[in-house]
Design a protein around this motif. Structure first.
Motif, mmCIF file in Angstrom:
data_model
loop_
_atom_site.group_PDB
_atom_site.id
_atom_site.type_symbol
_atom_site.label_atom_id
_atom_site.label_comp_id
_atom_site.label_asym_id
_atom_site.label_seq_id
_atom_site.Cartn_x
_atom_site.Cartn_y
_atom_site.Cartn_z
ATOM 1 N N ILE A 57 0.832 -1.208 0.000
ATOM 2 C CA ILE A 57 0.000 0.000 0.000
ATOM 3 C C ILE A 57 0.866 1.259 0.000
ATOM 4 C CG2 ILE A 57 -1.578 1.374 1.429
ATOM 5 C CD1 ILE A 57 -2.892 -1.363 2.194
ATOM 6 N N PHE A 58 1.877 1.299 0.853
ATOM 7 C CA PHE A 58 2.694 2.511 0.932
ATOM 8 C C PHE A 58 3.563 2.703 -0.309
ATOM 9 C CE2 PHE A 58 1.590 2.062 5.429
ATOM 10 C CZ PHE A 58 1.092 3.331 5.642
ATOM 11 N N TRP A 59 4.111 1.619 -0.863
ATOM 12 C CA TRP A 59 4.867 1.755 -2.107
ATOM 13 C C TRP A 59 3.931 2.063 -3.268
ATOM 14 C CZ3 TRP A 59 9.969 2.363 -2.860
ATOM 15 C CH2 TRP A 59 10.792 2.128 -1.762
ATOM 16 N N GLY A 60 2.700 1.570 -3.196
ATOM 17 C CA GLY A 60 1.701 1.911 -4.212
ATOM 18 C C GLY A 60 1.334 3.386 -4.168
ATOM 19 N N ILE A 61 1.266 3.952 -2.966
ATOM 20 C CA ILE A 61 1.030 5.387 -2.829
ATOM 21 C C ILE A 61 2.145 6.145 -3.538
ATOM 22 C CG2 ILE A 61 1.025 7.315 -1.189
ATOM 23 C CD1 ILE A 61 -0.423 5.426 0.792
ATOM 24 N N ALA A 62 3.372 5.678 -3.351
ATOM 25 C CA ALA A 62 4.504 6.337 -4.019
ATOM 26 C C ALA A 62 4.361 6.262 -5.534
ATOM 27 C CB ALA A 62 5.827 5.697 -3.574
ATOM 28 N N ALA A 63 4.013 5.088 -6.041
ATOM 29 C CA ALA A 63 3.929 4.906 -7.489
ATOM 30 C C ALA A 63 2.790 5.723 -8.104
ATOM 31 C CB ALA A 63 3.755 3.425 -7.824
ATOM 32 N N THR A 64 1.654 5.792 -7.439
ATOM 33 C CA THR A 64 0.509 6.504 -8.024
ATOM 34 C C THR A 64 0.561 8.002 -7.786
ATOM 35 O OG1 THR A 64 -0.849 6.129 -6.056
ATOM 36 C CG2 THR A 64 -1.038 4.527 -7.843
ATOM 37 N N SER A 65 1.257 8.448 -6.764
ATOM 38 C CA SER A 65 1.278 9.879 -6.448
ATOM 39 C C SER A 65 1.951 10.698 -7.532
ATOM 40 C CB SER A 65 1.980 10.124 -5.115
ATOM 41 O OG SER A 65 1.232 9.557 -4.078
ATOM 42 N N TYR A 66 3.030 10.204 -8.088
ATOM 43 C CA TYR A 66 3.715 10.983 -9.106
ATOM 44 C C TYR A 66 2.906 11.054 -10.399
ATOM 45 C CZ TYR A 66 6.864 12.743 -12.554
ATOM 46 O OH TYR A 66 7.380 13.501 -13.565
ATOM 47 N N ARG A 67 2.394 9.942 -10.839
ATOM 48 C CA ARG A 67 1.681 9.895 -12.118
ATOM 49 C C ARG A 67 0.268 10.469 -12.025
ATOM 50 N NH1 ARG A 67 5.865 9.258 -15.275
ATOM 51 N NH2 ARG A 67 6.995 7.331 -14.920
ATOM 52 N N VAL A 134 10.262 -0.921 5.949
ATOM 53 C CA VAL A 134 10.165 -0.959 4.488
ATOM 54 C C VAL A 134 8.928 -0.183 4.027
ATOM 55 C CG1 VAL A 134 9.894 -2.475 2.478
ATOM 56 C CG2 VAL A 134 11.481 -3.099 4.291
ATOM 57 N N ALA A 135 7.825 -0.305 4.763
ATOM 58 C CA ALA A 135 6.623 0.478 4.435
ATOM 59 C C ALA A 135 6.919 1.965 4.590
ATOM 60 C CB ALA A 135 5.460 0.063 5.341
ATOM 61 N N TRP A 136 7.627 2.328 5.662
ATOM 62 C CA TRP A 136 7.996 3.726 5.876
ATOM 63 C C TRP A 136 8.870 4.240 4.735
ATOM 64 C CZ3 TRP A 136 12.881 5.878 6.761
ATOM 65 C CH2 TRP A 136 12.868 7.241 7.097
ATOM 66 N N ALA A 137 9.793 3.411 4.253
ATOM 67 C CA ALA A 137 10.641 3.813 3.117
ATOM 68 C C ALA A 137 9.777 4.091 1.884
ATOM 69 C CB ALA A 137 11.672 2.732 2.817
ATOM 70 N N GLY A 138 8.734 3.304 1.677
ATOM 71 C CA GLY A 138 7.816 3.558 0.571
ATOM 72 C C GLY A 138 7.100 4.876 0.734
ATOM 73 N N ASP A 139 6.705 5.182 1.957
ATOM 74 C CA ASP A 139 6.059 6.462 2.227
ATOM 75 C C ASP A 139 7.037 7.609 2.023
ATOM 76 O OD1 ASP A 139 3.459 7.240 2.710
ATOM 77 O OD2 ASP A 139 3.793 7.573 4.844
ATOM 78 N N GLY A 140 8.288 7.407 2.422
ATOM 79 C CA GLY A 140 9.318 8.418 2.172
ATOM 80 C C GLY A 140 9.540 8.627 0.680
ATOM 81 N N ALA A 141 9.512 7.522 -0.081
ATOM 82 C CA ALA A 141 9.637 7.624 -1.536
ATOM 83 C C ALA A 141 8.459 8.414 -2.111
ATOM 84 C CB ALA A 141 9.714 6.233 -2.156
ATOM 85 N N ALA A 142 7.274 8.228 -1.526
ATOM 86 C CA ALA A 142 6.100 8.978 -1.983
ATOM 87 C C ALA A 142 6.314 10.471 -1.776
ATOM 88 C CB ALA A 142 4.845 8.510 -1.251
ATOM 89 N N VAL A 143 6.870 10.855 -0.640
ATOM 90 C CA VAL A 143 7.138 12.270 -0.372
ATOM 91 C C VAL A 143 8.100 12.822 -1.429
ATOM 92 C CG1 VAL A 143 8.203 13.903 1.247
ATOM 93 C CG2 VAL A 143 6.639 12.149 2.099
ATOM 94 N N LEU A 144 9.154 12.065 -1.718
ATOM 95 C CA LEU A 144 10.117 12.522 -2.727
ATOM 96 C C LEU A 144 9.468 12.652 -4.100
ATOM 97 C CD1 LEU A 144 13.272 10.451 -1.712
ATOM 98 C CD2 LEU A 144 12.884 12.895 -1.388
#
Length: 170
Positions: A57-67, A134-144
């Motif tokens: 879910i958190f890495w998915g947030i990262a992937a969908t947030s940019y696009r 690892v979930a937190w890292a995905g959330d951090g990637a979403a912020v970036l």
């Protein structure tokens, strides 16, 4: 930051999210097959599965947030000119950046809490904090990625051109 570097970073985040989709699917598939064919339950399969789903879910947030692939309501946006569309996009992305930044901050507190409390899985007594990290890292990637999206929307809107959408023929 060069455009090529940012695009490679964005693509890497999307591939990581896709890999977690595969890992979650494999975990579920193996658990079901082993349970139904050999009457064998993988130890901690449920705990690992739900933590992997959280990571996804958190890495998915990262992937969908940019696009911009997340759910949106475009009632106002669709009925205004290009200048106002861009203003709405920038405002919405800034709000998303704020919300996901706060979420990332609070999720870090959860990682620290599970580490300090030594929270373990039920069967194998594995620590759960690495999954949360690892979930937190995905959330951090979403912020970036949201920050990159905001930068591009403000300074290089031509880089945010969406690919044409396929329309259904009646």
């Amino acid at each position: 930051m060069s455009r090529a570097w940012m695009d490679r970073f964005i693509d890497t985040i999307e591939w990581i999210a896709a890999a977690f989709v595969g890992i979650v699917a494999l975990n579920i598939f193996l658990a079901v097959i082993l349970r139904n064919t050999l009457s064998y339950n993988i130890p901690d399969s449920f705990d690992i599965g739900r933590m992997l789903l959280g990571i996804l879910i958190f890495w998915g947030i990262a992937a969908t947030s940019y696009r911009g692939g997340h759910i949106t309501v475009d009632l106002v946006w669709a009925n205004v000119g290009p200048k106002y569309k861009r203003m709405i996009d920038v405002f919405a992305t800034l709000v998303l950046l704020f919300v996901v930044s706060v979420q990332t901050w609070t999720l870090f507190d959860k990682v620290r809490g599970t580490y300090n409390d030594n929270v373990l899985t039920f069967d194998m007594h594995m620590p759960t904090w690495p999954f949360f990290a690892v979930a937190w890292a995905g959330d951090g990637a979403a912020v970036l990625l949201i920050a990159i999206r905001t930068y591009r929307l403000i300074f290089h809107p031509e880089e945010m051109q969406e690919e044409p959408k396929i329309k259904a023929v009646e």
